[in-house]
Design a protein around this motif. Structure first.
Motif, PDB file in Angstrom:
ATOM      1  N   VAL A   8      36.814  20.297  63.185  1.00 48.52           N
ATOM      2  CA  VAL A   8      37.108  19.983  64.607  1.00 48.52           C
ATOM      3  C   VAL A   8      36.283  19.090  65.113  1.00 48.52           C
ATOM      4  N   SER A   9      37.002  18.129  65.794  1.00 47.97           N
ATOM      5  CA  SER A   9      36.217  16.936  66.693  1.00 47.97           C
ATOM      6  C   SER A   9      36.488  17.166  68.170  1.00 47.97           C
ATOM      7  N   SER A  10      35.746  17.261  68.898  1.00 47.08           N
ATOM      8  CA  SER A  10      35.678  17.068  70.431  1.00 47.08           C
ATOM      9  C   SER A  10      35.282  15.728  71.013  1.00 47.08           C
ATOM     10  N   SER A  11      35.287  14.635  70.191  1.00 47.72           N
ATOM     11  CA  SER A  11      34.821  13.272  70.676  1.00 47.72           C
ATOM     12  C   SER A  11      35.734  12.914  71.610  1.00 47.72           C
ATOM     13  N   LEU A  12      35.122  12.227  72.493  1.00 46.85           N
ATOM     14  CA  LEU A  12      35.882  11.872  73.693  1.00 46.85           C
ATOM     15  C   LEU A  12      36.588  10.348  73.076  1.00 46.85           C
ATOM     16  N   TYR A  13      36.228   9.905  71.986  1.00 48.22           N
ATOM     17  CA  TYR A  13      37.009   8.948  71.426  1.00 48.22           C
ATOM     18  C   TYR A  13      36.261   8.504  70.204  1.00 48.22           C
ATOM     19  N   GLU A  14      36.901   8.007  69.049  1.00 50.07           N
ATOM     20  CA  GLU A  14      36.395   7.780  67.883  1.00 50.07           C
ATOM     21  C   GLU A  14      36.931   6.453  67.390  1.00 50.07           C
ATOM     22  N   SER A  15      36.464   5.571  66.703  1.00 48.75           N
ATOM     23  CA  SER A  15      36.875   4.379  65.884  1.00 48.75           C
ATOM     24  C   SER A  15      37.661   4.789  64.976  1.00 48.75           C
ATOM     25  N   TRP A  16      37.317   5.924  64.038  1.00 47.59           N
ATOM     26  CA  TRP A  16      38.212   6.321  63.082  1.00 47.59           C
ATOM     27  C   TRP A  16      38.238   7.901  63.147  1.00 47.59           C
ATOM     28  N   GLY A  17      37.151   8.500  62.288  1.00 45.60           N
ATOM     29  CA  GLY A  17      36.963   9.814  62.549  1.00 45.60           C
ATOM     30  C   GLY A  17      36.904  10.427  61.027  1.00 45.60           C
ATOM     31  N   ALA A  18      35.882  10.324  60.431  1.00 43.19           N
ATOM     32  CA  ALA A  18      35.626  10.328  59.062  1.00 43.19           C
ATOM     33  C   ALA A  18      35.792  11.948  58.571  1.00 43.19           C
ATOM     34  N   THR A  19      35.056  12.570  59.537  1.00 51.43           N
ATOM     35  CA  THR A  19      34.989  14.268  59.143  1.00 51.43           C
ATOM     36  C   THR A  19      36.354  14.688  58.962  1.00 51.43           C
ATOM     37  N   LEU A  20      37.346  14.136  59.855  1.00 50.88           N
ATOM     38  CA  LEU A  20      38.877  14.548  59.846  1.00 50.88           C
ATOM     39  C   LEU A  20      39.510  14.144  58.365  1.00 50.88           C
ATOM     40  N   ALA A  21      39.322  13.136  58.102  1.00 50.20           N
ATOM     41  CA  ALA A  21      39.983  12.768  56.809  1.00 50.20           C
ATOM     42  C   ALA A  21      39.236  13.317  55.424  1.00 50.20           C
ATOM     43  N   GLU A  22      37.992  13.678  55.826  1.00 51.42           N
ATOM     44  CA  GLU A  22      37.174  14.539  54.661  1.00 51.42           C
ATOM     45  C   GLU A  22      37.750  15.652  54.558  1.00 51.42           C
ATOM     46  N   GLY A  23      38.075  16.530  55.752  1.00 54.18           N
ATOM     47  CA  GLY A  23      38.331  17.731  56.056  1.00 54.18           C
ATOM     48  C   GLY A  23      39.774  17.949  55.382  1.00 54.18           C
ATOM     49  N   GLN A  24      40.442  16.913  55.633  1.00 58.20           N
ATOM     50  CA  GLN A  24      42.039  17.131  54.987  1.00 58.20           C
ATOM     51  C   GLN A  24      41.854  17.196  53.285  1.00 58.20           C
ATOM     52  N   ALA A  25      41.083  16.239  52.739  1.00 59.00           N
ATOM     53  CA  ALA A  25      40.836  15.992  51.473  1.00 59.00           C
ATOM     54  C   ALA A  25      40.281  17.383  50.803  1.00 59.00           C
ATOM     55  N   TYR A  26      39.728  18.215  51.533  1.00 57.20           N
ATOM     56  CA  TYR A  26      39.106  19.587  51.133  1.00 57.20           C
ATOM     57  C   TYR A  26      39.843  20.629  51.520  1.00 57.20           C
ATOM     58  N   GLY A  27      41.231  20.345  52.149  1.00 59.75           N
ATOM     59  CA  GLY A  27      41.989  21.452  52.742  1.00 59.75           C
ATOM     60  C   GLY A  27      41.660  22.002  53.959  1.00 59.75           C
ATOM     61  N   CYS A  28      41.132  21.630  54.590  1.00 58.79           N
ATOM     62  CA  CYS A  28      40.335  21.834  56.168  1.00 58.79           C
ATOM     63  C   CYS A  28      41.604  21.348  56.993  1.00 58.79           C
ATOM     64  N   VAL A  29      42.164  21.946  58.065  1.00 56.53           N
ATOM     65  CA  VAL A  29      43.013  21.404  59.088  1.00 56.53           C
ATOM     66  C   VAL A  29      42.158  20.721  59.992  1.00 56.53           C
ATOM     67  N   PRO A  30      42.427  19.462  60.272  1.00 60.27           N
ATOM     68  CA  PRO A  30      41.776  18.957  61.448  1.00 60.27           C
ATOM     69  C   PRO A  30      42.172  18.996  63.002  1.00 60.27           C
ATOM     70  N   VAL A  31      41.673  19.390  63.739  1.00 58.64           N
ATOM     71  CA  VAL A  31      41.846  19.397  65.141  1.00 58.64           C
ATOM     72  C   VAL A  31      40.994  18.620  65.903  1.00 58.64           C
ATOM     73  N   SER A  32      41.793  17.793  66.792  1.00 62.25           N
ATOM     74  CA  SER A  32      40.964  16.583  67.395  1.00 62.25           C
ATOM     75  C   SER A  32      41.900  16.165  68.598  1.00 62.25           C
ATOM     76  N   PHE A  33      41.259  15.308  69.707  1.00 61.42           N
ATOM     77  CA  PHE A  33      41.736  14.738  70.696  1.00 61.42           C
ATOM     78  C   PHE A  33      42.758  13.627  70.094  1.00 61.42           C
TER      79      PHE A  33
END
Length: 419
Positions: free
Chosen positions: A314-339
């Motif tokens: 999960v990312s609750s960032s108000l804004y992100e230039s990219w979002g590394a943890t989201l892509a990392e999570g996808q690679a490990y099979g975790c569903v990303p949730v973000s604004f």
């Protein structure tokens, strides 16, 4: 081809981590890529210090002192401001002299001065500057937030408090960037389409060529884990500093309270894991579900272990230039949730490779959206086809081979123009 990547650190902070990954990605494709840093954390033989520790510290302290004076001795904004006033003589370093291409990353806090960048330009080598945040397009800040001054000419900077004026530090640094960019010798790279759109809105970069190349991730080394379903669902959130206001931790806390109130049976089955630095431990107060902090994670093995037990990232960032943890999570099979505000939109295809929820300036409405997004994400997390789709997406778009190939293509095109 010999490439030198200049970054203040090889591991401290998100920009440093992805710059180090870029070096590895380029080397995997046969490029002799090396890094110059002011802080060396890894034991890589391809990473060297930019200067002596004494020289590095002197430049750092000199720049910080100038910022401290300019902001009226306000410690709260001391490290939110960077000016490129001081640096070390990188143009003299062996790696710079031997390189065919110079690639800048996050180079603030006494690593490079504007004069130093001009000296790098004078070498005649192609100079590529990868933008990891908004600093290149503002006067002195790394994220403009709701401030629109970067679209015109900076000045009256909110970070300077009583020292703000039309001719303040932000205006002076804006002018130096303007003069530097007008030399036409720098090729800019944005790590997301959102960051490029901000560059196009800015007065400094609207006329510059800006390529979009995402940050690399070694998807091939990420082993997705089959999750043993015990009726519990694990949410994961990580950041270099979790209680940085930009990360929106209070919004996530409120989202968990909304879940606990509206769906108590589900909330009982949820656990939130966090990793990263925290300045104020009280920031963790107020979660509506079980919470466990893993501390800082600074190695790939521990990072993989965190993703292995998570179902959602999960990312609750108000804004992100990219979002590394989201892509990392996808690679490990975790569903990303973000604004849906920022570079996250380059990573997540809503409903297919994760969940994007509407960001609202009203924090309560934003929390409600995030709570609903988490529920949707839980629904996707049990679908093996979604996990396969996420992994393929990361490999194709952010894998080492893909990202390195795009940089190599850019480097070759710039070298060809020099002939």
């Amino acid at each position: 081809m010999r490439v030198v990547i200049i970054s203040r650190s090889d591991q401290t902070g998100g920009a440093a981590v992805v710059s180090h990954r870029l070096m590895l990605a380029l080397r995997a494709e046969g490029v002799d890529a090396r890094m110059l840093v002011c802080e060396k954390v890894t034991d890589s033989p391809f990473v060297e210090l930019a200067a002596s520790p004494r020289r590095i510290r002197s430049a750092f302290l000199s720049e910080r002192l100038k910022v401290f004076i300019a902001n009226g001795f306000d410690r709260s904004t001391l490290f939110k401001i960077d000016t490129c006033s001081d640096g070390v003589p990188l143009w003299k370093h062996r790696l710079v002299q031997e390189a065919d291409v110079i690639c800048l990353g996050w180079v603030n806090q006494g690593m490079l001065s504007f004069e130093g960048i001009c000296r790098l330009i004078d070498t005649g080598k192609p100079l590529v500057w990868t933008m990891h945040d908004m600093w290149n397009m503002t006067g002195i800040c790394h994220h403009a937030g709701d401030c629109g001054r970067f679209e015109g000419r900076c000045g009256e900077c909110p970070l300077l408090g009583e020292k703000a004026s039309p001719t303040d530090l932000s205006a002076a640094v804006w002018q130096k960037k303007h003069d530097l960019y007008n030399l036409g010798a720098i090729r800019f790279v944005a790590v997301s389409n959102w960051l490029k759109s901000k560059a196009q809105q800015s007065s400094l970069l609207s006329d510059q060529d800006v390529d979009v190349i995402p940050n690399p991730f070694n998807a091939a080394a990420a082993e997705p884990h089959s999750r043993q379903k015990d009726g519990k669902t694990c949410l994961l959130m990580g950041a270099a500093r979790l209680d940085d206001p930009v990360k929106g931790l209070p919004v996530l806390a409120e989202a968990t309270r909304i879940l606990a109130k509206e769906n108590p049976e589900l909330a009982e089955k949820l656990e939130l894991l966090t990793f990263g630095g925290v300045k104020n431990p009280a920031s963790f107060d107020g979660f509506g579900i079980r919470h466990r902090h893993l501390g800082k994670i600074d190695n790939a093995e521990d990072l993989a272990g965190a993703y292995a037990v998570a179902d959602l990232v999960v990312s609750s960032s108000l804004y992100e230039s990219w979002g590394a943890t989201l892509a990392e999570g996808q690679a490990y099979g975790c569903v990303p949730v973000s604004f849906d505000r920022g570079g996250q939109c380059d990573i997540i295809d809503d409903g297919h490779t994760g969940i994007l929820v509407h960001f609202d300036e009203d924090s309560h409405k934003a929390a409600e959206s995030l709570a609903r997004g988490i529920i949707r994400g839980i629904g996707l997390a049990s679908d093996a086809k979604v996990r396969d789709r996420m992994r393929r997406s990361v490999e194709e778009r952010f894998g080492y081979e893909s990202v390195a190939g795009r940089y190599i293509g850019l480097f070759n095109s710039l070298l060809a123009k020099r002939k």
